[in-house]
Design an enzyme around this catalytic site. Structure first.
Site, PDB file in Angstrom:
ATOM      1  N   GLY A 158       0.761  -1.334   0.037  1.00  0.00           N
ATOM      2  CA  GLY A 158      -0.260  -0.122  -0.010  1.00  0.00           C
ATOM      3  C   GLY A 158       0.871   1.202  -0.119  1.00  0.00           C
ATOM      4  O   GLY A 158       0.349   2.391  -0.519  1.00  0.00           O
TER       5      GLY A 158
ATOM      6  N   GLU B  87       3.865   4.220   6.186  1.00  0.00           N
ATOM      7  CA  GLU B  87       2.610   3.205   6.040  1.00  0.00           C
ATOM      8  C   GLU B  87       1.295   3.917   5.239  1.00  0.00           C
ATOM      9  O   GLU B  87       1.447   5.279   5.228  1.00  0.00           O
ATOM     10  CB  GLU B  87       1.914   2.882   7.273  1.00  0.00           C
ATOM     11  CG  GLU B  87       2.129   1.640   7.953  1.00  0.00           C
ATOM     12  CD  GLU B  87       1.305   0.416   7.038  1.00  0.00           C
ATOM     13  OE1 GLU B  87       0.792   0.739   5.946  1.00  0.00           O
ATOM     14  OE2 GLU B  87       1.018  -0.594   7.839  1.00  0.00           O
ATOM     15  N   ASP B  88       0.683   3.483   4.506  1.00  0.00           N
ATOM     16  CA  ASP B  88      -0.434   4.091   3.822  1.00  0.00           C
ATOM     17  C   ASP B  88      -1.542   4.282   4.763  1.00  0.00           C
ATOM     18  O   ASP B  88      -2.109   5.453   4.789  1.00  0.00           O
ATOM     19  CB  ASP B  88      -1.038   3.154   2.550  1.00  0.00           C
ATOM     20  CG  ASP B  88      -1.413   1.764   3.151  1.00  0.00           C
ATOM     21  OD1 ASP B  88      -0.764   1.383   4.223  1.00  0.00           O
ATOM     22  OD2 ASP B  88      -1.711   1.086   2.282  1.00  0.00           O
TER      23      ASP B  88
ATOM     24  N   ASP C 163      -5.098   1.561  10.854  1.00  0.00           N
ATOM     25  CA  ASP C 163      -6.138   1.111  10.831  1.00  0.00           C
ATOM     26  C   ASP C 163      -6.516   0.653  12.520  1.00  0.00           C
ATOM     27  O   ASP C 163      -6.493   1.434  13.406  1.00  0.00           O
ATOM     28  CB  ASP C 163      -6.853   0.198   9.912  1.00  0.00           C
ATOM     29  CG  ASP C 163      -8.294  -0.174   9.849  1.00  0.00           C
ATOM     30  OD1 ASP C 163      -9.362   0.539  10.594  1.00  0.00           O
ATOM     31  OD2 ASP C 163      -8.461  -1.290   9.745  1.00  0.00           O
TER      32      ASP C 163
ATOM     33  N   LYS D  10      -7.071   6.177  10.960  1.00  0.00           N
ATOM     34  CA  LYS D  10      -8.585   6.060  11.435  1.00  0.00           C
ATOM     35  C   LYS D  10      -8.484   6.096  13.103  1.00  0.00           C
ATOM     36  O   LYS D  10      -8.385   4.843  13.729  1.00  0.00           O
ATOM     37  CB  LYS D  10      -9.062   4.846  11.106  1.00  0.00           C
ATOM     38  CG  LYS D  10      -9.277   4.595   9.273  1.00  0.00           C
ATOM     39  CD  LYS D  10      -9.897   3.346   9.059  1.00  0.00           C
ATOM     40  CE  LYS D  10      -9.823   2.945   7.556  1.00  0.00           C
ATOM     41  NZ  LYS D  10     -10.476   1.788   7.387  1.00  0.00           N
TER      42      LYS D  10
ATOM     43  N   PHE E 240     -13.953   2.513   4.726  1.00  0.00           N
ATOM     44  CA  PHE E 240     -13.188   1.666   3.887  1.00  0.00           C
ATOM     45  C   PHE E 240     -12.751   2.655   2.877  1.00  0.00           C
ATOM     46  O   PHE E 240     -13.703   3.183   1.764  1.00  0.00           O
ATOM     47  CB  PHE E 240     -13.820   0.456   3.543  1.00  0.00           C
ATOM     48  CG  PHE E 240     -12.628  -0.346   2.569  1.00  0.00           C
ATOM     49  CD1 PHE E 240     -11.820  -1.226   3.094  1.00  0.00           C
ATOM     50  CD2 PHE E 240     -12.649  -0.277   1.311  1.00  0.00           C
ATOM     51  CE1 PHE E 240     -10.862  -1.864   2.610  1.00  0.00           C
ATOM     52  CE2 PHE E 240     -11.779  -1.186   0.434  1.00  0.00           C
ATOM     53  CZ  PHE E 240     -10.699  -1.956   1.258  1.00  0.00           C
TER      54      PHE E 240
ATOM     55  N   ASP F 291      -5.967  -0.905  -2.055  1.00  0.00           N
ATOM     56  CA  ASP F 291      -6.730  -1.615  -2.859  1.00  0.00           C
ATOM     57  C   ASP F 291      -8.024  -1.916  -2.335  1.00  0.00           C
ATOM     58  O   ASP F 291      -8.126  -2.154  -1.094  1.00  0.00           O
ATOM     59  CB  ASP F 291      -5.867  -3.067  -3.370  1.00  0.00           C
ATOM     60  CG  ASP F 291      -5.739  -3.812  -2.410  1.00  0.00           C
ATOM     61  OD1 ASP F 291      -5.720  -3.455  -1.326  1.00  0.00           O
ATOM     62  OD2 ASP F 291      -6.158  -4.768  -2.568  1.00  0.00           O
TER      63      ASP F 291
ATOM     64  N   ARG G 155      -5.367   0.484  -6.745  1.00  0.00           N
ATOM     65  CA  ARG G 155      -4.003   0.965  -6.354  1.00  0.00           C
ATOM     66  C   ARG G 155      -3.529   2.056  -7.107  1.00  0.00           C
ATOM     67  O   ARG G 155      -2.894   2.898  -6.718  1.00  0.00           O
ATOM     68  CB  ARG G 155      -2.951   0.050  -6.263  1.00  0.00           C
ATOM     69  CG  ARG G 155      -3.216  -1.082  -5.219  1.00  0.00           C
ATOM     70  CD  ARG G 155      -1.809  -2.056  -4.810  1.00  0.00           C
ATOM     71  NE  ARG G 155      -1.965  -3.299  -4.323  1.00  0.00           N
ATOM     72  CZ  ARG G 155      -2.274  -3.455  -2.683  1.00  0.00           C
ATOM     73  NH1 ARG G 155      -2.050  -2.216  -2.183  1.00  0.00           N
ATOM     74  NH2 ARG G 155      -2.388  -4.426  -2.574  1.00  0.00           N
TER      75      ARG G 155
HETATM   76  P1  5GP Z   1      -4.211  -2.332  10.741  1.00  0.00           P
HETATM   77  O1  5GP Z   1      -3.444  -3.423  10.983  1.00  0.00           O
HETATM   78  O2  5GP Z   1      -3.645  -1.050  11.020  1.00  0.00           O
HETATM   79  O3  5GP Z   1      -5.715  -2.581  11.197  1.00  0.00           O
HETATM   80  O4  5GP Z   1      -4.374  -2.509   9.051  1.00  0.00           O
HETATM   81  C1  5GP Z   1      -3.313  -2.160   8.441  1.00  0.00           C
HETATM   82  C2  5GP Z   1      -3.562  -2.629   6.946  1.00  0.00           C
HETATM   83  O5  5GP Z   1      -5.115  -2.881   6.808  1.00  0.00           O
HETATM   84  C3  5GP Z   1      -3.270  -1.447   6.069  1.00  0.00           C
HETATM   85  O6  5GP Z   1      -1.940  -1.366   5.635  1.00  0.00           O
HETATM   86  C4  5GP Z   1      -4.028  -1.768   4.821  1.00  0.00           C
HETATM   87  O7  5GP Z   1      -3.404  -2.482   4.207  1.00  0.00           O
HETATM   88  C5  5GP Z   1      -5.509  -2.463   5.399  1.00  0.00           C
HETATM   89  N1  5GP Z   1      -6.395  -1.355   5.549  1.00  0.00           N
HETATM   90  C6  5GP Z   1      -6.900  -0.931   6.470  1.00  0.00           C
HETATM   91  N2  5GP Z   1      -7.886  -0.058   6.450  1.00  0.00           N
HETATM   92  C7  5GP Z   1      -8.131  -0.082   5.083  1.00  0.00           C
HETATM   93  C8  5GP Z   1      -8.941   0.846   4.338  1.00  0.00           C
HETATM   94  O8  5GP Z   1      -9.706   1.443   4.619  1.00  0.00           O
HETATM   95  N3  5GP Z   1      -8.641   0.547   2.728  1.00  0.00           N
HETATM   96  C9  5GP Z   1      -7.682  -0.411   2.348  1.00  0.00           C
HETATM   97  N4  5GP Z   1      -7.634  -0.511   1.088  1.00  0.00           N
HETATM   98  N5  5GP Z   1      -7.044  -0.932   2.969  1.00  0.00           N
HETATM   99  C10 5GP Z   1      -7.094  -0.776   4.420  1.00  0.00           C
END
Ligand code: 5GP
Length: 178
Positions: A48, A102-103, A106, A134, A156, A163, A169
């Site tokens: 990402g 990071e992108d 979450d 978030k 989302f 993606d 992407r």
């Molecule tokens: P975390 O471990 O912080 O819950 O999530 C990290 C990963 O979940 C991110 O690097 C991404 O790949 C995916 N992710 C979390 N939220 C989103 C979202 O709103 N859209 C997309 N496309 N990927 C997300």
């Protein structure tokens, strides 16, 4: 294009590329100031972060190194929950200034997992730089999350590296599901 369809899902425009680029430039300026006279290593989390990393790094005027890692998640049994594994983590980070790129943050579980791996190498400093965050989804506080492009609601999003089931992407703008 104000709304698009990816697979079966509809998305509407959320952050235009102009705002993303403007914010990225400001983040670069901040990093240039904060890391003055240091030589940080930027570590991007694939897939990402590839577009954000490319645009951010063009704003960096410091001597710096760039690397990428990939994290895979597996579903464990009920006692272990989700198991993560990192690939390609550099192994020479002792005493270095590390910036994890990071992108999106979450729940924060992915970054927490990487931070634990990084800390074991005793870098001089670790900061996280994420384009999107978030806050409502974060499971535990993350003091290392110093640089955030945009705080967004718990929705989302797709585009600019992110993606939906493999697609989207390449979009210049960021869209949210409707
Ligand atoms: P975390 O471990 O912080 O819950 O999530 C990290 C990963 O979940 C991110 O690097 C991404 O790949 C995916 N992710 C979390 N939220 C989103 C979202 O709103 N859209 C997309 N496309 N990927 C997300």
């Amino acid at each position: 294009m104000n709304s698009i369809k990816i697979h079966e899902k509809d998305f509407e425009i959320f952050l235009e590329s102009e705002s993303i680029n403007k914010r990225t430039r400001l983040m670069g300026i901040q990093l240039n100031v904060d890391y003055e006279k240091r030589c940080p290593i930027f570590i991007g989390v694939l897939n990402g972060s590839f577009l954000f990393m490319a645009d951010l790094i063009k704003e960096i005027e410091l001597d710096c190194e760039i690397d990428f890692i990939r994290v895979a998640s597996y579903h464990g049994d009920s006692s272990t929950g989700q198991i993560k594994e990192a690939f390609g983590l550099p192994n020479n980070l002792k005493g270095r200034d590390v910036i994890l790129v990071e992108d999106i943050v979450d729940t924060g579980l992915t970054v927490q997992y990487i931070l634990a791996q990084l800390r074991a190498q005793e870098p001089a400093s670790i900061n996280v730089c994420s384009l999107l965050f978030k806050p409502a989804a974060l499971l535990k506080p993350m003091p290392e999350l110093t640089y955030v492009g945009f705080e967004i609601p718990n929705e989302f999003v797709v585009g600019y590296g992110l993606d939906y089931n493999g697609l989207g992407r390449n979009l210049k703008d960021i869209y949210r599901a409707i």
